[in-house]
Design a protein around this motif. Structure first.
Motif, short mmCIF file in Angstrom:
data_model
loop_
_atom_site.label_atom_id
_atom_site.label_comp_id
_atom_site.label_asym_id
_atom_site.label_seq_id
_atom_site.Cartn_x
_atom_site.Cartn_y
_atom_site.Cartn_z
N GLY A 44 0.82 -1.16 0.05
CA GLY A 44 -0.21 0.21 0.12
C GLY A 44 0.78 1.36 0.03
O GLY A 44 0.52 2.23 -0.54
N VAL B 47 -4.99 -11.28 -4.80
CA VAL B 47 -4.87 -9.96 -3.98
C VAL B 47 -3.78 -9.06 -4.70
O VAL B 47 -2.84 -9.40 -5.07
N ARG C 77 -3.03 -5.70 -3.31
CA ARG C 77 -2.49 -5.03 -2.47
C ARG C 77 -2.30 -5.40 -1.09
O ARG C 77 -3.22 -5.92 -0.71
N GLU D 116 -1.61 -4.12 2.82
CA GLU D 116 -1.66 -2.94 3.58
C GLU D 116 -0.76 -3.39 4.69
O GLU D 116 -1.09 -4.07 5.59
N ALA E 24 -3.87 -5.90 6.42
CA ALA E 24 -5.20 -6.31 5.46
C ALA E 24 -4.89 -6.62 4.24
O ALA E 24 -3.35 -6.19 3.71
N PHE E 25 -5.38 -7.32 3.50
CA PHE E 25 -5.08 -7.73 2.02
C PHE E 25 -6.38 -7.08 1.17
O PHE E 25 -7.59 -7.45 1.50
N VAL E 26 -6.05 -6.25 0.11
CA VAL E 26 -7.04 -5.80 -0.72
C VAL E 26 -6.88 -6.59 -1.99
O VAL E 26 -6.12 -6.85 -2.56
N GLY F 110 -11.90 -5.56 -5.49
CA GLY F 110 -12.23 -4.56 -4.31
C GLY F 110 -12.61 -4.89 -2.96
O GLY F 110 -12.50 -3.97 -2.05
N ARG F 111 -12.55 -6.31 -2.61
CA ARG F 111 -12.90 -6.82 -1.20
C ARG F 111 -11.66 -6.45 -0.33
O ARG F 111 -10.38 -6.44 -1.02
N ARG F 112 -12.01 -6.25 0.75
CA ARG F 112 -10.93 -6.11 1.82
C ARG F 112 -10.82 -6.84 2.89
O ARG F 112 -11.73 -6.86 3.51
N VAL G 169 -9.50 -7.96 6.63
CA VAL G 169 -8.82 -7.26 7.62
C VAL G 169 -8.41 -8.26 8.76
O VAL G 169 -9.37 -9.03 9.16
N GLU H 86 -12.73 -15.50 4.36
CA GLU H 86 -11.61 -14.44 4.88
C GLU H 86 -11.10 -14.93 5.91
O GLU H 86 -9.61 -14.74 5.82
#
Length: 229
Positions: A100, A133, A135, A137, A166-168, A172-174, A176, A187
């Protein structure tokens, strides 16, 4: 644990490798303990030994990083009188998955991150989430501080650690760590799978199961000790 397993495996393989070399029959590079580490190559019992060797060989470490999908730039060494210098470090600027925010990292940490992304994050995302994945964070790598409650320098002091929060995903899902770790859904299963995979690449992996201080991130480092919690 990773170093010990690699050493024990190496002992058993040494006789076979020696016999192969003497007989002019060389093993594939990913089975050859002395061949350069290729981040994308299949993991074998000697992979851990190759990772450990990078900590003693900046040249081998940079070569391994060249085989990764990370974008990076070498940075100058920065001596420090207080235990917070940089040695054989790089700046991670992009790649797949990208961070990120750009981050300083010791070369061994950067290679371990690339190994984890290729062999752990990518297959876990395909299995549990159905989307790659894009990005990671993180909460930083290079911070001049001690381990909480001690007078011993943290691995963060030399950019030898990273905290992933976190993994984006590309859709678009995140995902955490703080919110999703204990969940029974995809998740949560993904997070626990990537934690387990991280233990194959990093020396120390600490997550929510370790203590309350780590309930919102995965701490990953290439320190002097081994732990997978």
């Amino acid at each position: 644990m990773r170093h010990l397993a690699a050493i024990l495996s190496l002992i058993g393989l040494a006789v076979l490798v020696n016999a192969a070399v003497v007989g002019d029959l060389r093993p594939p590079p990913h089975w050859d303990p002395w061949a350069p580490l290729d981040v994308s190559a299949p993991a074998t019992p000697v992979t851990g030994w190759k990772l450990a060797r990078l900590e003693r060989s900046p040249t081998a470490c940079r070569a391994a990083l060249e085989s990764s999908r990370l974008d990076w730039q070498a940075v100058d060494d920065r001596p420090s009188d207080v235990g917070c210098g940089l040695s054989d470090a790089v700046r991670l600027t992009g790649g797949s998955p990208r961070l990120g925010e750009p981050a300083l990292a010791s070369c061994p940490l950067a290679v371990a991150l690339a190994m984890w992304a290729h062999h752990g994050i990518t297959p876990a995302a395909a299995e549990h989430l159905g989307s790659p994945v894009a990005r990671l964070e993180h909460w930083g790598t290079h911070v001049c501080r001690d381990i909480a409650g001690t007078n011993r320098r943290s691995e963060h002091a030399t950019a030898n650690a990273i905290d992933i929060a976190a993994f984006v995903l590309e859709d678009g899902r995140r995902v955490v760590v703080h919110r999703d770790w204990s969940g029974a859904g995809p998740e949560g299963r993904f997070l626990r799978a990537v934690r387990d995979a991280a233990c194959e690449a990093f020396d120390v992996v600490l997550g929510p199961n370790y203590n309350a201080a780590h309930d919102d991130h995965l701490h990953l480092d290439m320190g002097r000790f081994s732990a997978c919690r």
